[in-house]
Write a protein that holds these residues in place. Structure first.
Motif, PDB file in Angstrom:
ATOM      1  N   GLY A  39     -10.164 -12.700 -21.034  1.00 47.83           N
ATOM      2  CA  GLY A  39     -10.679 -12.225 -22.313  1.00 47.83           C
ATOM      3  C   GLY A  39     -10.321 -10.800 -22.658  1.00 47.83           C
ATOM      4  O   GLY A  39     -10.380 -10.408 -23.827  1.00 47.83           O
ATOM      5  N   ARG A  40      -9.940  -9.998 -21.680  1.00 41.83           N
ATOM      6  CA  ARG A  40      -9.664  -8.584 -21.946  1.00 41.83           C
ATOM      7  C   ARG A  40      -8.560  -8.356 -22.987  1.00 41.83           C
ATOM      8  O   ARG A  40      -8.743  -7.574 -23.923  1.00 41.83           O
ATOM      9  CB  ARG A  40      -9.330  -7.861 -20.633  1.00 41.83           C
ATOM     10  CG  ARG A  40      -8.926  -6.409 -20.811  1.00 41.83           C
ATOM     11  CD  ARG A  40     -10.036  -5.621 -21.506  1.00 41.83           C
ATOM     12  NE  ARG A  40      -9.545  -4.382 -22.055  1.00 41.83           N
ATOM     13  CZ  ARG A  40      -9.749  -3.197 -21.498  1.00 41.83           C
ATOM     14  NH1 ARG A  40     -10.434  -3.104 -20.386  1.00 41.83           N
ATOM     15  NH2 ARG A  40      -9.274  -2.114 -22.059  1.00 41.83           N
ATOM     16  N   PRO A  41      -7.413  -9.026 -22.907  1.00 43.38           N
ATOM     17  CA  PRO A  41      -6.395  -8.799 -23.948  1.00 43.38           C
ATOM     18  C   PRO A  41      -6.876  -9.203 -25.339  1.00 43.38           C
ATOM     19  O   PRO A  41      -6.520  -8.566 -26.333  1.00 43.38           O
ATOM     20  CB  PRO A  41      -5.223  -9.683 -23.505  1.00 43.38           C
ATOM     21  CG  PRO A  41      -5.433  -9.931 -22.069  1.00 43.38           C
ATOM     22  CD  PRO A  41      -6.904  -9.883 -21.840  1.00 43.38           C
ATOM     23  N   TYR A  42      -7.711 -10.236 -25.407  1.00 52.24           N
ATOM     24  CA  TYR A  42      -8.248 -10.659 -26.695  1.00 52.24           C
ATOM     25  C   TYR A  42      -9.205  -9.615 -27.266  1.00 52.24           C
ATOM     26  O   TYR A  42      -9.236  -9.376 -28.471  1.00 52.24           O
ATOM     27  CB  TYR A  42      -8.940 -12.017 -26.579  1.00 52.24           C
ATOM     28  CG  TYR A  42      -7.982 -13.129 -26.261  1.00 52.24           C
ATOM     29  CD1 TYR A  42      -7.138 -13.635 -27.236  1.00 52.24           C
ATOM     30  CD2 TYR A  42      -7.900 -13.650 -24.979  1.00 52.24           C
ATOM     31  CE1 TYR A  42      -6.240 -14.647 -26.949  1.00 52.24           C
ATOM     32  CE2 TYR A  42      -7.012 -14.661 -24.670  1.00 52.24           C
ATOM     33  CZ  TYR A  42      -6.186 -15.149 -25.664  1.00 52.24           C
ATOM     34  OH  TYR A  42      -5.296 -16.146 -25.364  1.00 52.24           O
ATOM     35  N   MET A  43      -9.989  -8.980 -26.401  1.00 50.90           N
ATOM     36  CA  MET A  43     -10.878  -7.910 -26.861  1.00 50.90           C
ATOM     37  C   MET A  43     -10.073  -6.734 -27.400  1.00 50.90           C
ATOM     38  O   MET A  43     -10.437  -6.142 -28.420  1.00 50.90           O
ATOM     39  CB  MET A  43     -11.790  -7.450 -25.727  1.00 50.90           C
ATOM     40  CG  MET A  43     -12.876  -8.418 -25.362  1.00 50.90           C
ATOM     41  SD  MET A  43     -13.953  -7.749 -24.102  1.00 50.90           S
ATOM     42  CE  MET A  43     -13.244  -8.477 -22.633  1.00 50.90           C
ATOM     43  N   ASP A  44      -8.990  -6.395 -26.706  1.00 51.38           N
ATOM     44  CA  ASP A  44      -8.140  -5.286 -27.175  1.00 51.38           C
ATOM     45  C   ASP A  44      -7.542  -5.607 -28.543  1.00 51.38           C
ATOM     46  O   ASP A  44      -7.564  -4.761 -29.445  1.00 51.38           O
ATOM     47  CB  ASP A  44      -7.013  -5.024 -26.175  1.00 51.38           C
ATOM     48  CG  ASP A  44      -7.510  -4.390 -24.882  1.00 51.38           C
ATOM     49  OD1 ASP A  44      -8.597  -3.778 -24.898  1.00 51.38           O
ATOM     50  OD2 ASP A  44      -6.818  -4.537 -23.855  1.00 51.38           O
ATOM     51  N   ARG A  45      -7.016  -6.816 -28.698  1.00 50.29           N
ATOM     52  CA  ARG A  45      -6.422  -7.204 -29.985  1.00 50.29           C
ATOM     53  C   ARG A  45      -7.459  -7.242 -31.091  1.00 50.29           C
ATOM     54  O   ARG A  45      -7.200  -6.839 -32.220  1.00 50.29           O
ATOM     55  CB  ARG A  45      -5.736  -8.559 -29.876  1.00 50.29           C
ATOM     56  CG  ARG A  45      -4.304  -8.424 -29.408  1.00 50.29           C
ATOM     57  CD  ARG A  45      -3.589  -9.733 -29.453  1.00 50.29           C
ATOM     58  NE  ARG A  45      -3.355 -10.086 -28.050  1.00 50.29           N
ATOM     59  CZ  ARG A  45      -3.426 -11.268 -27.539  1.00 50.29           C
ATOM     60  NH1 ARG A  45      -3.716 -12.296 -28.288  1.00 50.29           N
ATOM     61  NH2 ARG A  45      -3.197 -11.471 -26.270  1.00 50.29           N
ATOM     62  N   TRP A  46      -8.648  -7.744 -30.763  1.00 49.79           N
ATOM     63  CA  TRP A  46      -9.713  -7.841 -31.766  1.00 49.79           C
ATOM     64  C   TRP A  46     -10.101  -6.453 -32.273  1.00 49.79           C
ATOM     65  O   TRP A  46     -10.272  -6.239 -33.469  1.00 49.79           O
ATOM     66  CB  TRP A  46     -10.911  -8.561 -31.165  1.00 49.79           C
ATOM     67  CG  TRP A  46     -12.076  -8.660 -32.074  1.00 49.79           C
ATOM     68  CD1 TRP A  46     -12.183  -9.445 -33.173  1.00 49.79           C
ATOM     69  CD2 TRP A  46     -13.299  -7.944 -31.967  1.00 49.79           C
ATOM     70  NE1 TRP A  46     -13.413  -9.279 -33.758  1.00 49.79           N
ATOM     71  CE2 TRP A  46     -14.118  -8.360 -33.037  1.00 49.79           C
ATOM     72  CE3 TRP A  46     -13.783  -7.007 -31.057  1.00 49.79           C
ATOM     73  CZ2 TRP A  46     -15.395  -7.842 -33.235  1.00 49.79           C
ATOM     74  CZ3 TRP A  46     -15.049  -6.509 -31.256  1.00 49.79           C
ATOM     75  CH2 TRP A  46     -15.830  -6.933 -32.336  1.00 49.79           C
ATOM     76  N   LEU A  47     -10.222  -5.482 -31.355  1.00 51.89           N
ATOM     77  CA  LEU A  47     -10.572  -4.144 -31.773  1.00 51.89           C
ATOM     78  C   LEU A  47      -9.462  -3.505 -32.585  1.00 51.89           C
ATOM     79  O   LEU A  47      -9.736  -2.792 -33.563  1.00 51.89           O
ATOM     80  CB  LEU A  47     -10.888  -3.274 -30.543  1.00 51.89           C
ATOM     81  CG  LEU A  47     -11.399  -1.877 -30.849  1.00 51.89           C
ATOM     82  CD1 LEU A  47     -12.725  -1.947 -31.603  1.00 51.89           C
ATOM     83  CD2 LEU A  47     -11.565  -1.079 -29.577  1.00 51.89           C
ATOM     84  N   MET A  48      -8.205  -3.775 -32.237  1.00 51.72           N
ATOM     85  CA  MET A  48      -7.094  -3.219 -33.017  1.00 51.72           C
ATOM     86  C   MET A  48      -7.071  -3.779 -34.431  1.00 51.72           C
ATOM     87  O   MET A  48      -6.801  -3.064 -35.385  1.00 51.72           O
ATOM     88  CB  MET A  48      -5.750  -3.523 -32.327  1.00 51.72           C
ATOM     89  CG  MET A  48      -5.442  -2.670 -31.124  1.00 51.72           C
ATOM     90  SD  MET A  48      -5.108  -0.963 -31.516  1.00 51.72           S
ATOM     91  CE  MET A  48      -3.503  -1.086 -32.277  1.00 51.72           C
ATOM     92  N   LYS A  49      -7.380  -5.072 -34.582  1.00 48.25           N
ATOM     93  CA  LYS A  49      -7.381  -5.679 -35.917  1.00 48.25           C
ATOM     94  C   LYS A  49      -8.526  -5.163 -36.768  1.00 48.25           C
ATOM     95  O   LYS A  49      -8.394  -5.018 -37.981  1.00 48.25           O
ATOM     96  CB  LYS A  49      -7.486  -7.199 -35.817  1.00 48.25           C
ATOM     97  CG  LYS A  49      -6.231  -7.867 -35.380  1.00 48.25           C
ATOM     98  CD  LYS A  49      -6.412  -9.369 -35.331  1.00 48.25           C
ATOM     99  CE  LYS A  49      -5.164 -10.043 -34.809  1.00 48.25           C
ATOM    100  NZ  LYS A  49      -5.336 -11.498 -34.706  1.00 48.25           N
ATOM    101  N   ASN A  50      -9.676  -4.880 -36.146  1.00 42.57           N
ATOM    102  CA  ASN A  50     -10.844  -4.448 -36.896  1.00 42.57           C
ATOM    103  C   ASN A  50     -10.811  -2.984 -37.268  1.00 42.57           C
ATOM    104  O   ASN A  50     -11.654  -2.509 -38.020  1.00 42.57           O
ATOM    105  CB  ASN A  50     -12.126  -4.734 -36.106  1.00 42.57           C
ATOM    106  CG  ASN A  50     -12.443  -6.214 -36.082  1.00 42.57           C
ATOM    107  OD1 ASN A  50     -11.986  -6.958 -36.932  1.00 42.57           O
ATOM    108  ND2 ASN A  50     -13.207  -6.619 -35.099  1.00 42.57           N
ATOM    109  N   SER A  51      -9.863  -2.220 -36.728  1.00 42.38           N
ATOM    110  CA  SER A  51      -9.812  -0.783 -37.015  1.00 42.38           C
ATOM    111  C   SER A  51      -8.925  -0.485 -38.193  1.00 42.38           C
ATOM    112  O   SER A  51      -7.978  -1.054 -38.514  1.00 42.38           O
ATOM    113  CB  SER A  51      -9.315  -0.028 -35.798  1.00 42.38           C
ATOM    114  OG  SER A  51     -10.255  -0.148 -34.767  1.00 42.38           O
TER     115      SER A  51
END
Length: 127
Positions: free
Chosen positions: A115-127
């Motif tokens: 799940g860690r790479p998905y969390m990183d991508r999710w935060l990048m998209k939301n910023s």
């Protein structure tokens, strides 16, 4: 001399690094709490098992979630720990105790690692 494209790429990489540090800070708070709750649930009904399970799970979470070490190495570490804890706790191999403990640790360490790479991508998209 850096070109404008290189400067833009460095800026994007710096922003990505900052986002990953934000996720690391959040995980440094969430992972110990999760490790403790899981250790309480799946330890083999004695104090040393609780302490050992908490320590092994916390180290595995930090290794795969923050340091991003290889998942399979930590699965082997968890397997060896669960076998040793099972034998020391019960005096013999208790199948239900082992499957409860190893299954829970295996699933949650896998979730954190995958799940860690998905969390990183999710935060990048939301910023």
């Amino acid at each position: 001399m850096t070109s404008p494209e290189q400067k833009e790429m460095f800026d994007v990489l710096e922003k990505q690094r900052q986002h990953q540090q934000q996720v690391d800070r959040v995980m440094k708070i969430v992972l110990p709490i999760t490790a403790f709750l899981l250790a309480v649930i799946c330890a083999n009904m004695n104090t040393w098992s609780l302490i050992g399970t908490f320590v092994v799970l916390l180290v595995a979470f930090f290794a795969v979630g923050i340091k991003r070490l290889t998942l399979w190495h930590w699965i082997v570490v968890i397997l060896v720990y669960c076998l040793a804890d099972n034998l020391l706790s019960y005096g013999y191999f208790n199948t239900s105790g082992f499957s409860r403990q190893f299954g829970t640790l295996f699933i949650f360490v896998g979730i954190v690692s995958i799940g860690r790479p998905y969390m990183d991508r999710w935060l990048m998209k939301n910023s």
